[in-house]
Design a protein around this motif. Structure first.
Motif, PDB file in Angstrom:
ATOM      1  N   GLN A 198       0.260  11.559  -4.579  1.00  0.00           N
ATOM      2  CA  GLN A 198       0.522  11.502  -6.007  1.00  0.00           C
ATOM      3  C   GLN A 198       0.442  12.918  -6.587  1.00  0.00           C
TER       4      GLN A 198
ATOM      5  N   MET B 288       0.846  -1.178   0.000  1.00  0.00           N
ATOM      6  CA  MET B 288       0.000   0.000   0.000  1.00  0.00           C
ATOM      7  C   MET B 288       0.890   1.239   0.000  1.00  0.00           C
ATOM      8  N   ASN B 289       0.720   2.073  -0.996  1.00  0.00           N
ATOM      9  CA  ASN B 289       1.521   3.290  -1.140  1.00  0.00           C
ATOM     10  C   ASN B 289       0.727   4.492  -0.631  1.00  0.00           C
ATOM     11  N   LEU B 290       1.179   5.103   0.470  1.00  0.00           N
ATOM     12  CA  LEU B 290       0.475   6.248   1.053  1.00  0.00           C
ATOM     13  C   LEU B 290       1.073   7.582   0.631  1.00  0.00           C
ATOM     14  N   ALA B 291       2.096   7.550  -0.214  1.00  0.00           N
ATOM     15  CA  ALA B 291       2.725   8.800  -0.667  1.00  0.00           C
ATOM     16  C   ALA B 291       1.742   9.568  -1.547  1.00  0.00           C
TER      17      ALA B 291
END
Length: 72
Positions: A6, A1-4
């Protein structure tokens, strides 16, 4: 899971960038501009300051900045 977060990017031409930023005084908009800066180190203290101003048919702009730091 990428929480950065966008970020969408786009490429702008110089003409488009001048329209967004107001352009540069002294450029093709027949304006005038001036800038001056100062940097000094005295003992452990570093000081920097700058002043800029410009005028064109679109208006007048000025900026001032100051920075002081202790050197280690």
């Amino acid at each position: 899971m990428n929480l950065a977060p966008q970020v969408e990017t786009a490429e702008l031409s110089d003409t488009d960038l001048d329209t967004v930023s107001g352009g540069q005084a002294g450029g093709s908009s027949a304006g005038v501009g001036a800038a001056a800066g100062l940097y000094a180190e005295v003992g452990p203290l570093s000081v920097a300051a700058g002043l800029g101003a410009g005028a064109s048919p679109q208006g007048v702009a000025a900026d001032l900045n100051f920075n002081a730091a202790a050197l280690h």
